[in-house]
Design a protein around this motif. Sequence first.
Motif, PDB file in Angstrom:
ATOM      1  N   LEU A 102       1.027  11.345  15.214  1.00 51.61           N
ATOM      2  CA  LEU A 102       1.947  11.514  14.093  1.00 51.61           C
ATOM      3  C   LEU A 102       2.581  12.902  14.158  1.00 51.61           C
ATOM      4  N   ASP A 103       3.909  12.938  14.222  1.00 53.73           N
ATOM      5  CA  ASP A 103       4.614  14.221  14.286  1.00 53.73           C
ATOM      6  C   ASP A 103       5.103  14.574  12.891  1.00 53.73           C
ATOM      7  N   GLU A 104       4.540  15.589  12.306  1.00 57.84           N
ATOM      8  CA  GLU A 104       4.908  16.052  10.957  1.00 57.84           C
ATOM      9  C   GLU A 104       4.914  14.916   9.934  1.00 57.84           C
ATOM     10  N   PRO A 105       3.795  14.223   9.759  1.00 59.40           N
ATOM     11  CA  PRO A 105       3.820  13.049   8.871  1.00 59.40           C
ATOM     12  C   PRO A 105       4.006  13.391   7.404  1.00 59.40           C
ATOM     13  N   PHE A 106       3.755  14.659   7.027  1.00 58.08           N
ATOM     14  CA  PHE A 106       3.825  14.982   5.596  1.00 58.08           C
ATOM     15  C   PHE A 106       5.082  15.747   5.205  1.00 58.08           C
ATOM     16  N   SER A 166       2.875  10.323  -2.759  1.00 58.09           N
ATOM     17  CA  SER A 166       2.872   9.568  -1.510  1.00 58.09           C
ATOM     18  C   SER A 166       1.960  10.240  -0.490  1.00 58.09           C
ATOM     19  N   ALA A 167       1.958  11.586  -0.492  1.00 59.88           N
ATOM     20  CA  ALA A 167       1.105  12.305   0.453  1.00 59.88           C
ATOM     21  C   ALA A 167      -0.351  11.934   0.231  1.00 59.88           C
ATOM     22  N   ALA A 168      -0.741  11.841  -1.037  1.00 62.01           N
ATOM     23  CA  ALA A 168      -2.128  11.461  -1.337  1.00 62.01           C
ATOM     24  C   ALA A 168      -2.419  10.067  -0.791  1.00 62.01           C
ATOM     25  N   THR A 169      -1.473   9.144  -0.983  1.00 57.45           N
ATOM     26  CA  THR A 169      -1.648   7.781  -0.461  1.00 57.45           C
ATOM     27  C   THR A 169      -1.845   7.815   1.048  1.00 57.45           C
ATOM     28  N   ILE A 170      -0.954   8.583   1.729  1.00 55.95           N
ATOM     29  CA  ILE A 170      -1.007   8.631   3.189  1.00 55.95           C
ATOM     30  C   ILE A 170      -2.334   9.237   3.651  1.00 55.95           C
ATOM     31  N   LYS A 171      -2.781  10.313   2.952  1.00 52.53           N
ATOM     32  CA  LYS A 171      -4.055  10.934   3.326  1.00 52.53           C
ATOM     33  C   LYS A 171      -5.186   9.918   3.231  1.00 52.53           C
ATOM     34  N   THR A 172      -5.184   9.142   2.138  1.00 50.47           N
ATOM     35  CA  THR A 172      -6.241   8.141   1.968  1.00 50.47           C
ATOM     36  C   THR A 172      -6.233   7.155   3.135  1.00 50.47           C
ATOM     37  N   ILE A 173      -5.034   6.692   3.492  1.00 53.87           N
ATOM     38  CA  ILE A 173      -4.935   5.721   4.587  1.00 53.87           C
ATOM     39  C   ILE A 173      -5.455   6.339   5.885  1.00 53.87           C
ATOM     40  N   LEU A 174      -5.040   7.577   6.160  1.00 56.83           N
ATOM     41  CA  LEU A 174      -5.418   8.216   7.419  1.00 56.83           C
ATOM     42  C   LEU A 174      -6.935   8.464   7.475  1.00 56.83           C
ATOM     43  N   VAL A 188       0.835  -1.201   0.000  1.00 57.52           N
ATOM     44  CA  VAL A 188       0.000   0.000   0.000  1.00 57.52           C
ATOM     45  C   VAL A 188       0.872   1.255   0.000  1.00 57.52           C
ATOM     46  N   LEU A 189       1.937   1.222   0.777  1.00 59.56           N
ATOM     47  CA  LEU A 189       2.799   2.402   0.871  1.00 59.56           C
ATOM     48  C   LEU A 189       3.871   2.417  -0.224  1.00 59.56           C
ATOM     49  N   GLU A 190       3.773   1.489  -1.143  1.00 58.78           N
ATOM     50  CA  GLU A 190       4.688   1.416  -2.296  1.00 58.78           C
ATOM     51  C   GLU A 190       6.148   1.343  -1.869  1.00 58.78           C
ATOM     52  N   LEU A 191       6.393   0.566  -0.836  1.00 60.33           N
ATOM     53  CA  LEU A 191       7.778   0.358  -0.411  1.00 60.33           C
ATOM     54  C   LEU A 191       8.273  -1.009  -0.857  1.00 60.33           C
ATOM     55  N   ASP A 192       7.395  -1.809  -1.478  1.00 61.75           N
ATOM     56  CA  ASP A 192       7.778  -3.177  -1.809  1.00 61.75           C
ATOM     57  C   ASP A 192       8.764  -3.244  -2.969  1.00 61.75           C
ATOM     58  N   ALA A 193       8.882  -2.128  -3.729  1.00 60.99           N
ATOM     59  CA  ALA A 193       9.863  -2.148  -4.823  1.00 60.99           C
ATOM     60  C   ALA A 193      11.282  -2.129  -4.266  1.00 60.99           C
ATOM     61  N   ALA A 194      11.452  -1.504  -3.095  1.00 55.42           N
ATOM     62  CA  ALA A 194      12.785  -1.400  -2.490  1.00 55.42           C
ATOM     63  C   ALA A 194      13.004  -2.540  -1.507  1.00 55.42           C
ATOM     64  N   GLU A 195      12.727  -3.747  -1.945  1.00 55.73           N
ATOM     65  CA  GLU A 195      12.751  -4.915  -1.059  1.00 55.73           C
ATOM     66  C   GLU A 195      14.117  -5.138  -0.415  1.00 55.73           C
ATOM     67  N   ARG A 196      15.187  -4.888  -1.179  1.00 53.78           N
ATOM     68  CA  ARG A 196      16.525  -5.181  -0.653  1.00 53.78           C
ATOM     69  C   ARG A 196      17.227  -3.944  -0.097  1.00 53.78           C
ATOM     70  N   MET A 238      10.584   8.135   2.038  1.00 59.74           N
ATOM     71  CA  MET A 238      10.441   6.707   2.323  1.00 59.74           C
ATOM     72  C   MET A 238      10.523   6.453   3.828  1.00 59.74           C
ATOM     73  N   ARG A 239      11.373   7.239   4.511  1.00 57.12           N
ATOM     74  CA  ARG A 239      11.497   7.063   5.964  1.00 57.12           C
ATOM     75  C   ARG A 239      10.164   7.372   6.648  1.00 57.12           C
ATOM     76  N   LYS A 240       9.480   8.435   6.166  1.00 56.96           N
ATOM     77  CA  LYS A 240       8.172   8.762   6.740  1.00 56.96           C
ATOM     78  C   LYS A 240       7.212   7.604   6.523  1.00 56.96           C
ATOM     79  N   LYS A 241       7.274   7.018   5.315  1.00 59.83           N
ATOM     80  CA  LYS A 241       6.316   5.957   4.988  1.00 59.83           C
ATOM     81  C   LYS A 241       6.563   4.699   5.824  1.00 59.83           C
TER      82      LYS A 241
END
Lengths: 251, 603
Positions: A159-163, A170-178, A122-130, A140-143
């Motif tokens: 959440l302290d300064e999540p954006f 990514s911000a749009a993704t995070i907003k949707t999740i929140l 969901v957070l699109e971090l799976d591409a950076a698997e390794r 990415m650190r925020k995510k």
Amino acid sequence: MTPALEIVGLSKTFGEKTAVDHVDLTVPQGSFYGLVGQNGAGKTTTLSMAVGLLRPDAGSARIFGADVWSAPSRALSLVGVLPDGMAMPERLTGREVLTYLGLLRGLPKEVVAERAEELLSVLELDAAERTLVIEYSTGMRKKIGLAVALLHAPRLLVLDEPFEAVDPVSAATIKTILRGFVAGGGSIVLSSHVMALVEQLCDHVGVIDAGRVAAAGTLEEVRGERSLEDTFVDLVGAPGAGAKALSWLSR
Amino acid sequence: MTASVTPSAATSLTTSLTMAGMKLAVLRNSMSGQKSGSIVIGGVLGLVLAGGTLFAAFRTGDLLAAAYAIWMLGWIFGPVFSGGGDETLRPEYFTLLGIPPRRLASGLLVGAFVGIAPVISLLALAGLAVFGVRQSPAAVVVALPAMLLQLAVFVLLSRVAVAVLGLALRSRVGAVGAGLVNGAILAALGQGWVFAVALGQAGGITPEASAALRYLPSGWGLAAVEAAVAGSWGRAALTLGALAVLVALLLAAWAALLTRRAGSARASARGRRPITASTASGAVVAKELRVWSRDLVRTHQLTFALAYGVFFAAAPLLLGVHGMLPWAGPIFVLMAAAMSANLYGADGTALWLTLVAPGAADVRGRQQAWLLVVGPVAVAVTLAFSAAVGGFEPAVLALTAALLGGGAGIVPLISVYALVPGTDPHRRGGNPLRVSEDDGAMTGLAYAVLALVALTGAPAALAAWLYGWAGVAVGVVTGALSFWGFGLLAQRRLHSHGPDLLQTMRTGKRPAAATGPGRWMSLDHLPKREQIITVICWSIGAVPLFPQGIVAGVLKAGGTENRSWFLALHLPDGLQWPTIAFMVLLGLGLYGLGLWIPYRRRT
């Protein structure tokens, strides 16, 4: 109904400087609460004390009625935290961080694996698997921090300064999740100094200035007929008109 | 726009002076902070060493050459163990200014000369002038430039060594290689007596060794002075010229290395094994093991510890003595413990994750991981080397067991009780050795762990010495007890003081000690002048009390002929006992003053 987060008289002094001065805040269940203030106003210090990461000089914080300092196990199991600028287990990959933390939180192994998979995709971090966390970009650190906060299915998110430093996609993704989290009955407190963002997301607002609560309540109560930005500038008394242009920059 | 700005000598000079000014400002600020204590301690130790070197200048050239060789090794290897050396001015600060590398390096070099260590080294190098003038006053013309050039060589060698090591630590091969070389050289220094004895068997310092000391870059200045003393001014000038060329070459090398310095130590990119643990403490072990294998700085530390242990124990083989070889295991354990002294500090603010999951047994997981990393290697080395020399000694086996448990207990304990705030891994600069802003405290912590872990081995060593094999059982039991007990203490401390430790890590400052009524004032809160006096009292109080007082007294009572450096024994007979008494009183007085100052200021 017990508030999701209740802060009573929290104070903290660093040396000579009073960072937080008797702050009272009540975050009702199911609310999306925005904490706004200038840099150095005391937002991070307040939130750190509210979730047990910083020992207050006075005051208390309760999460769904459980005191953070006297009953930490129960209080901390109900809250997910995203601190600003803290380190992670830097030599782990994103998936390993989630696995490590899930197990640390006492979740069963299978549940951890399943949730980690879902959060990473969901957070699109799976591409950076390794990729190790130390090599992550700021966004990415925020995510991954948000994933860590969500992993144990808490009922309150702090959440302290999540954006900050997060790209628009990514911000749009995070907003949707929140938004989904609040729609599902969760409560969120987030700090920001971007007024537009708070107006767009939050239904409650607290304004912190110089370690004190300058105003708190629903968004409508606080801003009235005006924009949040105008109200904020009025409250913290930063005269926008007084700012001088830098003459040597213009030709 | 084609406006060309020629980098004139004037801009170069401005850059250099600005950097020197910056450095001075930072030093002035840190003298009022928590670092002042370690700066003063370091300064006092340095002065003692410089005094010893000046003493050598009154003896023979060989002795002086050997002393300068040790100073050079100190400059090269000191930074490896004290957090990457002096990093007050970092190259990264200036990247955006677009200063050409050569000018940046010269500027940083000028900045590097501003500090305590260069001043003390210059004092030691004044030995060149002393040595020259004693034999021929005219030699001072050569000695003065030789001092400055030699100092430049020391400072530059240090910088180049740190830069090379920084590059090496970007790859696993480099990290292992650097660890081996550093371990071997430090072990050789620690076992200097072996080489001294070996030389003694050869009949004093051979002409070859004497020449070799002067061929080392540390000996060129002395060679120039000696040439001047001998009246061959041409050779003196030539040697000085060679020193100048060496300085230029090192500066060029450093400039080239500065441009390559970027980013932190890369993690190794081996295949990622999925975490198979299913419990909280299992997860901590899994995380820690991954950190041990992926953080190349830790790889370097472990390799260093192993190389140190092996070479230290193997050095007596040169004399045909085999007995020490199995001790490589226990020495490795001690070194590994000292290198991982700041266990929690190294992770920086990642501690917050431990705080939000309060139920997890973080300390136990870290202990197990430490044992899993150090234990098998230590046991293998001990057993293999014992077998190689054809005998298992109870003391070696007992100590290996006791120290392993002791290390696994003391390392987490001291890192929560005496946490030195580290720089968060993702915020570290281009120098991978630089893991904390307070490198003096880091070094102190490493020595404290070394001493404490060694203490945990004492009961086992004593039992093995008195009762033989029963000592091994004692070692296993005390090891297990240390692991369990110290771990428990660390765990409790982490629970009760977790948020305070995190705050320490976040701000980089140790929190102000609670100064309730009746408490003594902690050193950090004393006025600066009293702080310095207190530290000096504590640092040098031992010198008059023990060697000059008590030891001298014991020697005199024993009627020794060896007067060595005991002042009292050099004096006329009637003054000897009064001097000894005075020294003892002086030492006690210094300690008393060191106690009285903070006591007087109690609140």
